[in-house]
Scaffold this motif. Structure first.
Motif, PDB file in Angstrom:
ATOM      1  N   PRO A   1       4.108  -0.718 -44.474  1.00 54.57           N
ATOM      2  CA  PRO A   1       2.848  -0.003 -44.695  1.00 54.57           C
ATOM      3  C   PRO A   1       2.719   1.309 -43.917  1.00 54.57           C
ATOM      4  N   ILE A   2       3.352   1.416 -42.760  1.00 52.77           N
ATOM      5  CA  ILE A   2       3.194   2.630 -41.951  1.00 52.77           C
ATOM      6  C   ILE A   2       3.611   3.889 -42.716  1.00 52.77           C
ATOM      7  N   LYS A   3       4.511   3.740 -43.701  1.00 51.10           N
ATOM      8  CA  LYS A   3       4.972   4.903 -44.455  1.00 51.10           C
ATOM      9  C   LYS A   3       3.872   5.463 -45.359  1.00 51.10           C
ATOM     10  N   PHE A   4       2.901   4.617 -45.697  1.00 52.19           N
ATOM     11  CA  PHE A   4       1.849   5.039 -46.634  1.00 52.19           C
ATOM     12  C   PHE A   4       0.479   4.764 -46.019  1.00 52.19           C
TER      13      PHE A   4
ATOM     14  N   ARG B   1      -8.592   0.705 -41.519  1.00 57.10           N
ATOM     15  CA  ARG B   1      -7.852   0.922 -40.268  1.00 57.10           C
ATOM     16  C   ARG B   1      -6.399   1.259 -40.599  1.00 57.10           C
ATOM     17  N   LEU B   2      -5.740   1.849 -39.629  1.00 54.54           N
ATOM     18  CA  LEU B   2      -4.349   2.235 -39.853  1.00 54.54           C
ATOM     19  C   LEU B   2      -3.425   1.037 -39.674  1.00 54.54           C
ATOM     20  N   PRO B   3      -2.312   1.016 -40.405  1.00 54.63           N
ATOM     21  CA  PRO B   3      -1.357  -0.088 -40.220  1.00 54.63           C
ATOM     22  C   PRO B   3      -0.662   0.013 -38.866  1.00 54.63           C
ATOM     23  N   GLU B   4      -0.112  -1.091 -38.438  1.00 54.55           N
ATOM     24  CA  GLU B   4       0.623  -1.132 -37.179  1.00 54.55           C
ATOM     25  C   GLU B   4       1.890  -0.297 -37.282  1.00 54.55           C
TER      26      GLU B   4
ATOM     27  N   ILE C   1      -3.452   2.646 -46.894  1.00 52.63           N
ATOM     28  CA  ILE C   1      -3.766   1.419 -46.148  1.00 52.63           C
ATOM     29  C   ILE C   1      -5.123   1.591 -45.462  1.00 52.63           C
ATOM     30  N   GLU C   2      -5.333   2.776 -44.882  1.00 52.01           N
ATOM     31  CA  GLU C   2      -6.604   3.041 -44.216  1.00 52.01           C
ATOM     32  C   GLU C   2      -7.760   3.026 -45.221  1.00 52.01           C
TER      33      GLU C   2
END
Ligand SMILES: *Cc1c(COP(=O)(O)O)cnc(C)c1O
Length: 475
Positions: A424-427, A437-440, A431-432
């Protein structure tokens, strides 16, 4: 093992001959003359998986298709590629249970946090090996909208004999993707940000490759998704997923695959053709539903750029599925004449072909196990929220498309494995939007955006890209 072209070219090639090539000379795609059958050997492969692990399983499968690399070398290449250090766990592609009968297979714990590392990391090893053997060099020229380019760069960084020149649309990749690519400072990695869109990047690559003299002089190559070695490397994790989800070789499983260019799910098709007991291969698309439309209706309709949507699962934003011809060749009983006329003539002339009333179309589901479905931005957000609140898991947007479609194709008694194609951090922006909230951020990626960058910004002009490449190669 020899390889043929889906468009009927008479030449038969060996693995290392097609390793560094893209299309066959007649514009077709390479496929093995036949699929090696694992049938009675499935138990042996399960034991290899259980006792010797992923790298050795990869070797056992790859050697069925590669007979021009000595076995000891091939084993060493696999063992150097698939390590817990690079892929995060000893299982390499661990399976996580979501609910009864529904699993997530993690393919995204490699260096760039997307499944493309699974194949590209091996390709890096194979390229270095083969180029050294030939005493040659290769300059890889590519176009990326995100995941392919970074996977290629992380696979080729520091490799001898290889340089990468990767074009990407300036300012259009996600901030994390830009940071990932541009923070690579290796001498053999060249980031070129083109003032334009992804199509401009692709046009530049095409224009440079069409200049045969330049191409030969500067030994230009590609690593795009039609490369057979990439597809072959992906076959392995279908076996690894199957062995983790089952206890006996009498069981079947199904896979759902978030799809764009049809490379990932085509590897599943190859695994199934080898005799891996796969019930269904479910193709999940986003709003760019070229493939879902085909599997529902038999109509394969290439989209124009005005018809290709920018979505929140951008790595599946395709206008045509570049690996699809491989499956169609099999579906049509390996009739190269019909395949050629559909892809070289009909598609070029009218932009679509319709197999809806062709007798072979029904076989896509009945004999080859294909099914499909589609997921939209609203579906994606709903799936992200549901997975977070009910299962306590944050997944990426492409994987969410897969999960949404997988639920529509569950069968009692058949485990369904959803392939996780990115973290998920790539997108993060979507996710937010979904979760508030932002992914880990996985360990090791702290401060990525603040690292020094190396990127050359250029207008969308093939001549300038050529000049830059020539200057860097230095001849
Ligand atoms: C490349 C990619 C896909 C699509 O895979 P294909 O092999 O092109 O079908 C899906 N999800 C992610 C995250 C990707 O990077």
């Amino acid at each position: 093992m020899r390889y043929l072209s889906t468009r009927g070219h008479p030449d038969r090639r060996r693995f290392c001959e097609i390793l560094l090539e893209g299309l066959a000379p007649d514009g077709g795609l390479y496929l093995p003359e036949s699929y090696p059958q694992v049938g009675p050997r499935l138990g042996d492969l399960r034991r290899v998986w259980a006792t010797r692990g992923y790298a050795d399983l990869a070797f056992e499968i790859l050697k069925l298709y590669i007979d021009d690399i000595p076995e000891a070398d091939l084993l060493a290449l696999c063992q150097r590629t698939y390590t817990a250090q690079v892929f995060g766990t000893p299982e390499i592609t661990p399976l996580k249970k979501l609910e009864d009968g529904l699993y997530l297979q993690a393919l995204s714990n490699g260096p760039t946090l997307a499944f493309k590392d699974m194949a590209m990391q091996l390709l890096g090893q194979l390229f270095e090996y083969e180029l050294a053997r030939r005493g040659e060099e290769l300059n890889i020229l590519g176009a990326t909208s995100g995941d392919t380019g970074s996977a290629a760069e992380y696979a080729m960084r520091g490799k001898k004999g290889v340089r990468v020149f990767m074009t990407s649309p300036h300012g259009r990749m996600s901030p994390f993707q830009q940071a990932q690519m541009f923070s690579l400072l290796d001498e053999n990695i060249h980031n070129i940000a083109i003032e334009g869109v992804f199509d401009d990047c692709q046009d530049i690559v095409k224009a440079v490759s069409a200049d045969l003299e330049f191409k030969r002089k500067f030994r230009i190559g590609t690593v795009n998704s039609i490369n057979w070695a990439r597809l072959l490397a992906q076959v392995v994790y279908y076996f690894a997923g199957y062995f983790q989800a089952t206890h006996s070789d009498a069981q079947t499983v199904s896979f759902t695959v978030p799809s764009g260019n049809f490379g990932n799910v085509c590897a599943g098709h190859v695994a199934r053709m080898m005799g891996l007991p796969i019930a269904r291969l479910v193709v999940a698309t986003n709003e760019n539903d070229v493939l879902d439309e085909f599997f529902r209706t038999g109509l394969y309709r290439v989209r124009g750029s005005a018809d290709t949507h920018e979505t929140s699962s951008p790595s599946m934003d395709i206008s045509r599925a570049s690996n699809f011809e491989r499956f169609l060749f099999d579906l049509l009983g390996r009739d190269a004449g019909v395949t050629r006329s559909l892809f070289a003539d009909t598609l070029g002339r009218q932009g679509f072909f319709d197999l809806g009333s062709h007798p072979a179309f029904a076989l896509a589901a009945s004999r080859y196990g294909f099914a499909s479905g589609k997921s939209t931005h609203a579906n994606r957000l709903a799936t992200l929220r549901d997975t977070d609140t009910r299962l306590g898991l944050v997944i990426d947007t492409h994987t969410a498309d897969g999960l949404k479609v997988a639920r529509e194709h569950l069968q009692a008694g058949v485990p369904m494995l959803v392939l996780e194609t990115a973290l998920p951090i790539k997108f993060a922006a979507t996710i937010e939007e979904a979760l508030g909230r932002l992914p880990e951020r996985p360990a090791g990626f702290e401060g990525l955006e603040d690292k020094p960058r190396r990127v050359k910004v250029m207008p969308a002009d093939a001549q300038q890209v050529k000049a830059y490449l020539a200057e860097q190669v230095g001849s």
